[in-house]
Design a protein around this motif. Structure first.
Motif, PDB file in Angstrom:
ATOM      1  N   TRP A  15       0.812  -1.225   0.000  1.00 42.82           N
ATOM      2  CA  TRP A  15       0.000   0.000   0.000  1.00 42.82           C
ATOM      3  C   TRP A  15       0.843   1.271   0.000  1.00 42.82           C
ATOM      4  CZ3 TRP A  15      -0.391   3.460   4.268  1.00 42.82           C
ATOM      5  CH2 TRP A  15      -1.384   4.437   4.142  1.00 42.82           C
ATOM      6  N   LEU A  17      -5.219  -1.551  -2.779  1.00 42.31           N
ATOM      7  CA  LEU A  17      -5.732  -0.513  -1.882  1.00 42.31           C
ATOM      8  C   LEU A  17      -5.028   0.815  -2.120  1.00 42.31           C
ATOM      9  CD1 LEU A  17      -6.039  -2.578   1.420  1.00 42.31           C
ATOM     10  CD2 LEU A  17      -7.934  -1.422   0.252  1.00 42.31           C
ATOM     11  N   HIS A  53      -6.532   2.471  -5.355  1.00 48.38           N
ATOM     12  CA  HIS A  53      -7.848   3.084  -5.129  1.00 48.38           C
ATOM     13  C   HIS A  53      -8.566   2.251  -4.074  1.00 48.38           C
ATOM     14  CE1 HIS A  53     -11.970   4.458  -5.785  1.00 48.38           C
ATOM     15  NE2 HIS A  53     -11.471   5.481  -6.490  1.00 48.38           N
ATOM     16  N   TRP A  54      -9.136   2.923  -3.086  1.00 48.29           N
ATOM     17  CA  TRP A  54      -9.799   2.181  -2.011  1.00 48.29           C
ATOM     18  C   TRP A  54     -10.923   1.303  -2.549  1.00 48.29           C
ATOM     19  CZ3 TRP A  54     -14.966   2.497  -1.133  1.00 48.29           C
ATOM     20  CH2 TRP A  54     -15.655   3.594  -1.681  1.00 48.29           C
TER      21      TRP A  54
END
Length: 201
Positions: free
Chosen positions: A66, A115, A118-119
């Motif tokens: 991440w 993640l 893009h969430w």
């Protein structure tokens, strides 16, 4: 030009840190490469070292996927540069510079990468993994299903062809690293969630 190169290199080096090996050393547990399936990942650590070690391993593997991708996005990278940063973090976990280029299978780090991109992509992939794992009661089926659909989520949510292509490369590599799991799924010998893995199978 120099910034993308530095970020790609940093992503690989961060991805190369084996959370599983470090966690087991700090907690006085056996090296995960010598236990169970021999894979330095959260699932094998859970089987050989317990929930605490597995949670730490999972969190670390997620973080190292991440963080580099999020940093690259915050610094304005997109398209092929962002795709290469994402791929470098994933490759670091699979082929770590610090551990003889023999790493894990990339599931948690891959999710961390998604993640970071893009969430929504990460959430869709996580829900896919959970659904498939709950239905099959096999972590590997969850991982294989989530990685198969990840390029679709990226294409729908981000619409970035370069990042979608990077996800396709990650998909191929993840399936390659899970080839033993795929064979066991087909012959019915793949361990269920909570079941001990057969050593080195």
């Amino acid at each position: 030009m120099m910034l993308p190169i530095l970020l790609i290199l940093a992503a690989y080096l961060i991805g190369s840190v084996s959370t599983a090996i470090l966690t087991c050393r700090l907690l006085g547990l056996p090296d995960p490469r010598t236990q169970g399936s021999g894979n330095p990942g959260a699932t094998n650590v859970l089987r050989s070292g317990g929930k605490k070690a597995a949670i730490i391993t999972l969190a670390g593997d997620l973080l190292k996927g991440w963080l580099p991708v999020l940093l690259a996005r915050l610094l304005g990278l997109d398209g092929p540069a962002l795709a290469l940063v994402a791929l470098a973090a994933f490759l670091g976990h699979l082929f770590p510079a610090y551990h003889g280029f023999k790493g894990g299978k990339g599931v948690a780090t891959g999710l961390g990468v998604l993640l970071g991109l893009h969430w929504g992509v990460g959430l869709a992939s996580l829900l896919t993994w959970l659904a498939a794992a709950v239905i099959s009661r096999m972590s590997s089926v969850g991982a294989l299903t989530a990685s198969l659909l990840a390029p679709l989520w990226i294409a729908l949510i981000l619409g970035d062809i370069w990042v979608t292509l990077a996800a396709c490369v990650m998909l191929v590599l993840l399936y390659w690293r899970h080839w033993g799991n795929i064979r066991r799924i087909l012959d019915g010998s793949e361990p269920r969630i909570g079941q001990k893995a057969n050593p080195r199978r």
